[in-house]
Design a protein around this motif. Sequence first.
Motif, PDB file in Angstrom:
ATOM      1  N   ALA A  94      48.925  60.578  62.827  1.00 17.61           N
ATOM      2  CA  ALA A  94      48.142  60.246  61.623  1.00 17.61           C
ATOM      3  C   ALA A  94      49.089  60.038  60.455  1.00 17.61           C
ATOM      4  CB  ALA A  94      47.170  61.379  61.310  1.00 17.61           C
ATOM      5  N   GLY A  95      48.603  59.344  59.428  1.00 14.60           N
ATOM      6  CA  GLY A  95      49.332  59.216  58.175  1.00 14.60           C
ATOM      7  C   GLY A  95      48.765  60.208  57.168  1.00 14.60           C
ATOM      8  N   SER A  96      49.093  59.979  55.916  1.00 14.69           N
ATOM      9  CA  SER A  96      48.555  60.812  54.838  1.00 14.69           C
ATOM     10  C   SER A  96      48.389  59.896  53.629  1.00 14.69           C
ATOM     11  CB  SER A  96      49.537  61.944  54.517  1.00 14.69           C
ATOM     12  OG  SER A  96      50.649  61.404  53.829  1.00 14.69           O
ATOM     13  N   PRO A  97      47.711  60.335  52.580  1.00 10.32           N
ATOM     14  CA  PRO A  97      47.613  59.473  51.397  1.00 10.32           C
ATOM     15  C   PRO A  97      48.991  59.038  50.891  1.00 10.32           C
ATOM     16  CG  PRO A  97      46.092  61.294  51.202  1.00 10.32           C
ATOM     17  CD  PRO A  97      46.913  61.569  52.440  1.00 10.32           C
ATOM     18  N   ARG A  98      50.002  59.925  50.997  1.00 12.63           N
ATOM     19  CA  ARG A  98      51.354  59.556  50.532  1.00 12.63           C
ATOM     20  C   ARG A  98      52.092  58.686  51.519  1.00 12.63           C
ATOM     21  NH1 ARG A  98      54.589  64.758  48.532  1.00 12.63           N
ATOM     22  NH2 ARG A  98      56.225  63.506  49.429  1.00 12.63           N
ATOM     23  N   GLU A  99      51.751  58.795  52.783  1.00  9.29           N
ATOM     24  CA  GLU A  99      52.462  58.048  53.845  1.00  9.29           C
ATOM     25  C   GLU A  99      51.466  57.270  54.698  1.00  9.29           C
ATOM     26  OE1 GLU A  99      55.635  57.953  54.082  1.00  9.29           O
ATOM     27  OE2 GLU A  99      56.336  59.710  52.982  1.00  9.29           O
ATOM     28  N   PRO A 100      50.712  56.346  54.097  1.00  9.69           N
ATOM     29  CA  PRO A 100      49.651  55.665  54.869  1.00  9.69           C
ATOM     30  C   PRO A 100      50.186  54.697  55.921  1.00  9.69           C
ATOM     31  CG  PRO A 100      49.836  54.707  52.683  1.00  9.69           C
ATOM     32  CD  PRO A 100      50.766  55.876  52.702  1.00  9.69           C
ATOM     33  N   TRP A 101      51.420  54.192  55.733  1.00  8.73           N
ATOM     34  CA  TRP A 101      51.927  53.167  56.647  1.00  8.73           C
ATOM     35  C   TRP A 101      52.532  53.750  57.914  1.00  8.73           C
ATOM     36  CZ3 TRP A 101      50.583  48.350  55.872  1.00  8.73           C
ATOM     37  CH2 TRP A 101      50.328  47.908  54.578  1.00  8.73           C
ATOM     38  N   LEU A 102      52.892  55.028  57.855  1.00 12.00           N
ATOM     39  CA  LEU A 102      53.753  55.595  58.896  1.00 12.00           C
ATOM     40  C   LEU A 102      53.273  55.355  60.332  1.00 12.00           C
ATOM     41  CD1 LEU A 102      56.487  56.988  58.772  1.00 12.00           C
ATOM     42  CD2 LEU A 102      55.282  59.144  59.096  1.00 12.00           C
ATOM     43  N   PRO A 103      51.999  55.661  60.670  1.00  7.48           N
ATOM     44  CA  PRO A 103      51.574  55.449  62.068  1.00  7.48           C
ATOM     45  C   PRO A 103      51.687  53.987  62.486  1.00  7.48           C
ATOM     46  CG  PRO A 103      49.840  56.547  60.803  1.00  7.48           C
ATOM     47  CD  PRO A 103      50.914  56.211  59.842  1.00  7.48           C
ATOM     48  N   PHE A 104      51.441  53.096  61.523  1.00  8.65           N
ATOM     49  CA  PHE A 104      51.471  51.664  61.849  1.00  8.65           C
ATOM     50  C   PHE A 104      52.915  51.180  61.989  1.00  8.65           C
ATOM     51  CE2 PHE A 104      47.672  52.633  59.341  1.00  8.65           C
ATOM     52  CZ  PHE A 104      46.716  52.382  60.313  1.00  8.65           C
ATOM     53  N   ARG A 143      41.410  59.402  44.057  1.00 13.40           N
ATOM     54  CA  ARG A 143      41.926  58.106  44.539  1.00 13.40           C
ATOM     55  C   ARG A 143      41.659  57.885  46.011  1.00 13.40           C
ATOM     56  NH1 ARG A 143      48.027  57.115  43.714  1.00 13.40           N
ATOM     57  NH2 ARG A 143      48.123  59.370  43.875  1.00 13.40           N
ATOM     58  N   PHE A 144      41.759  58.982  46.772  1.00 16.63           N
ATOM     59  CA  PHE A 144      41.759  58.843  48.230  1.00 16.63           C
ATOM     60  C   PHE A 144      40.537  59.508  48.841  1.00 16.63           C
ATOM     61  CE2 PHE A 144      46.300  59.213  46.968  1.00 16.63           C
ATOM     62  CZ  PHE A 144      46.638  57.879  47.182  1.00 16.63           C
ATOM     63  N   LEU A 145      40.087  58.934  49.947  1.00 16.69           N
ATOM     64  CA  LEU A 145      39.006  59.546  50.719  1.00 16.69           C
ATOM     65  C   LEU A 145      39.590  60.640  51.605  1.00 16.69           C
ATOM     66  CD1 LEU A 145      37.222  56.236  51.810  1.00 16.69           C
ATOM     67  CD2 LEU A 145      36.675  57.712  49.859  1.00 16.69           C
ATOM     68  N   HIS A 146      38.761  61.612  51.960  1.00 16.76           N
ATOM     69  CA  HIS A 146      39.206  62.615  52.934  1.00 16.76           C
ATOM     70  C   HIS A 146      39.605  61.908  54.220  1.00 16.76           C
ATOM     71  CE1 HIS A 146      37.940  65.722  50.315  1.00 16.76           C
ATOM     72  NE2 HIS A 146      36.649  65.732  50.633  1.00 16.76           N
ATOM     73  N   HIS A 147      40.605  62.454  54.880  1.00 15.36           N
ATOM     74  CA  HIS A 147      41.042  61.866  56.161  1.00 15.36           C
ATOM     75  C   HIS A 147      40.275  62.526  57.298  1.00 15.36           C
ATOM     76  CE1 HIS A 147      45.096  59.822  55.076  1.00 15.36           C
ATOM     77  NE2 HIS A 147      44.151  59.576  54.198  1.00 15.36           N
ATOM     78  N   ASN A 148      39.305  61.825  57.839  1.00 16.37           N
ATOM     79  CA  ASN A 148      38.439  62.404  58.869  1.00 16.37           C
ATOM     80  C   ASN A 148      38.800  61.953  60.279  1.00 16.37           C
ATOM     81  OD1 ASN A 148      37.161  63.309  56.632  1.00 16.37           O
ATOM     82  ND2 ASN A 148      35.198  62.358  57.043  1.00 16.37           N
ATOM     83  N   HIS A 149      39.764  61.050  60.385  1.00 15.16           N
ATOM     84  CA  HIS A 149      40.131  60.616  61.734  1.00 15.16           C
ATOM     85  C   HIS A 149      41.650  60.481  61.873  1.00 15.16           C
ATOM     86  CE1 HIS A 149      40.505  56.559  59.952  1.00 15.16           C
ATOM     87  NE2 HIS A 149      41.292  56.305  60.980  1.00 15.16           N
ATOM     88  N   GLU A 150      42.099  60.499  63.123  1.00 12.62           N
ATOM     89  CA  GLU A 150      43.511  60.247  63.447  1.00 12.62           C
ATOM     90  C   GLU A 150      43.561  59.152  64.504  1.00 12.62           C
ATOM     91  OE1 GLU A 150      45.934  63.644  64.271  1.00 12.62           O
ATOM     92  OE2 GLU A 150      45.175  64.761  62.532  1.00 12.62           O
ATOM     93  N   HIS A 151      44.767  58.661  64.777  1.00 11.75           N
ATOM     94  CA  HIS A 151      44.940  57.607  65.778  1.00 11.75           C
ATOM     95  C   HIS A 151      45.294  58.210  67.135  1.00 11.75           C
ATOM     96  CE1 HIS A 151      45.272  54.809  62.422  1.00 11.75           C
ATOM     97  NE2 HIS A 151      46.085  55.700  61.877  1.00 11.75           N
ATOM     98  N   ILE A 152      44.776  57.580  68.185  1.00  9.53           N
ATOM     99  CA  ILE A 152      45.342  57.803  69.525  1.00  9.53           C
ATOM    100  C   ILE A 152      45.700  56.421  70.047  1.00  9.53           C
ATOM    101  CG2 ILE A 152      45.012  58.704  71.849  1.00  9.53           C
ATOM    102  CD1 ILE A 152      42.802  60.492  70.723  1.00  9.53           C
ATOM    103  N   PHE A 153      46.995  56.161  70.130  1.00 12.90           N
ATOM    104  CA  PHE A 153      47.452  54.891  70.670  1.00 12.90           C
ATOM    105  C   PHE A 153      47.627  55.059  72.178  1.00 12.90           C
ATOM    106  CE2 PHE A 153      49.118  54.755  66.235  1.00 12.90           C
ATOM    107  CZ  PHE A 153      48.395  53.649  65.805  1.00 12.90           C
ATOM    108  N   HIS A 154      46.927  54.227  72.938  1.00  8.17           N
ATOM    109  CA  HIS A 154      47.043  54.274  74.399  1.00  8.17           C
ATOM    110  C   HIS A 154      48.033  53.190  74.811  1.00  8.17           C
ATOM    111  CE1 HIS A 154      45.288  53.085  78.538  1.00  8.17           C
ATOM    112  NE2 HIS A 154      46.129  54.078  78.706  1.00  8.17           N
ATOM    113  N   LEU A 155      49.229  53.634  75.192  1.00  9.29           N
ATOM    114  CA  LEU A 155      50.329  52.712  75.492  1.00  9.29           C
ATOM    115  C   LEU A 155      50.573  52.678  76.992  1.00  9.29           C
ATOM    116  CD1 LEU A 155      52.503  54.220  72.659  1.00  9.29           C
ATOM    117  CD2 LEU A 155      51.497  51.933  72.601  1.00  9.29           C
ATOM    118  N   THR A 156      50.805  51.499  77.518  1.00  6.08           N
ATOM    119  CA  THR A 156      51.103  51.372  78.949  1.00  6.08           C
ATOM    120  C   THR A 156      52.272  50.395  79.120  1.00  6.08           C
ATOM    121  OG1 THR A 156      49.511  49.573  79.290  1.00  6.08           O
ATOM    122  CG2 THR A 156      48.687  51.810  79.598  1.00  6.08           C
ATOM    123  N   LEU A 157      52.778  50.316  80.329  1.00  7.18           N
ATOM    124  CA  LEU A 157      53.931  49.427  80.572  1.00  7.18           C
ATOM    125  C   LEU A 157      53.494  47.977  80.716  1.00  7.18           C
ATOM    126  CD1 LEU A 157      56.257  51.482  82.949  1.00  7.18           C
ATOM    127  CD2 LEU A 157      56.110  51.470  80.476  1.00  7.18           C
TER     128      LEU A 157
END
Length: 274
Positions: A94-104, A143-157
């Motif tokens: 997940a990111g945070s309001p200060r680090e929104p780009w990080l997961p991407f 400024r920011f909404l509560h963060h109610n979700h996180e990412h799960i990236f499903h990666l395969t070969l």
Amino acid sequence: MDQASPPFAAAVPDVTAERADQRILCGDCLDLLPSLEAGSVDVVVTSPPYNLGIAYRGYRDRLAEDEYLDWMVRVAGALRRVLRPDGSFFLNIAGSPREPWLPFELIVRLRPLFVLQNHIAWVKSIAVGADSVGHFKPVAGRRFLHHNHEHIFHLTLTGDVQLDRLAVGVPFKDKSNIARRGHAQDLRCRGNTWFIPYETVQSRDAKFNHPGTFPVALPRQCIRLHGKPGATVLDPFMGTGTTLVAARLEGARGIGMEIDPSYVAVARERLGAV
Ligand SMILES: C[S@@+](CC[C@H](N)C(=O)[O-])C[C@H]1O[C@@H](n2cnc3c(N)ncnc32)[C@H](O)[C@@H]1O
């Protein structure tokens, strides 16, 4: 590979081994991963440090962004080597309001190594109409909404890994769809929005004094979705051992790696209790 024994090519420090189905290794996953056999892991489920300044006991969760991304790419490269060609790597971040780009930023950096087969939103809390359910950490200010979700990236070969969608399916709301669309049973794919709330707890003790655990139901759902009975499941950032608890409950074999001996001790205790 011998299906009866875990996929270790060389001797590694096995600090628990109370039960042969789950192995816990204390150390830096970058040092430990090379000791696993190539192509020996069916499912990786992991939540690495997010680099958001979380107060772990030992690990310092605030590297320079490039340093963090380079490190995560090295870990992902080591995971790619141990993953079976038809394996699944579920990366929770997940990111945070200060680090929104990080997961991407991270997921783009992983593009040369993996195909992004699915992007799942792990919803921890949701409001439907005037009702709300689940837990989240509130974000202060306007400024920011509560963060109610996180990412799960499903990666395969390959991007072509066949999943057992109905193993985590849900019954049809409109039952007329079952016959009309030729389904064999009253189950449909759950989709890529997973509502998995944290258990309600009143103290840090109940969360094993670890600041960043995920609920057992999350890795369970990933293991089930991958759908290989008796799978070998790996969590290179095991924390308190949640993924190994899930693996055991799903009848899978687990390998957990964790750099902090105090979290390893918690994981050992939790596994003893499952
Ligand atoms: C987000 S937490 C994982 C929590 C886990 N999912 C749970 O439910 O308990 C990330 C963990 O990675 C560990 N860690 C940090 N660097 C590591 C490394 N190089 N190798 C192995 N573990 C590491 C931290 O100590 C922390 O416990």
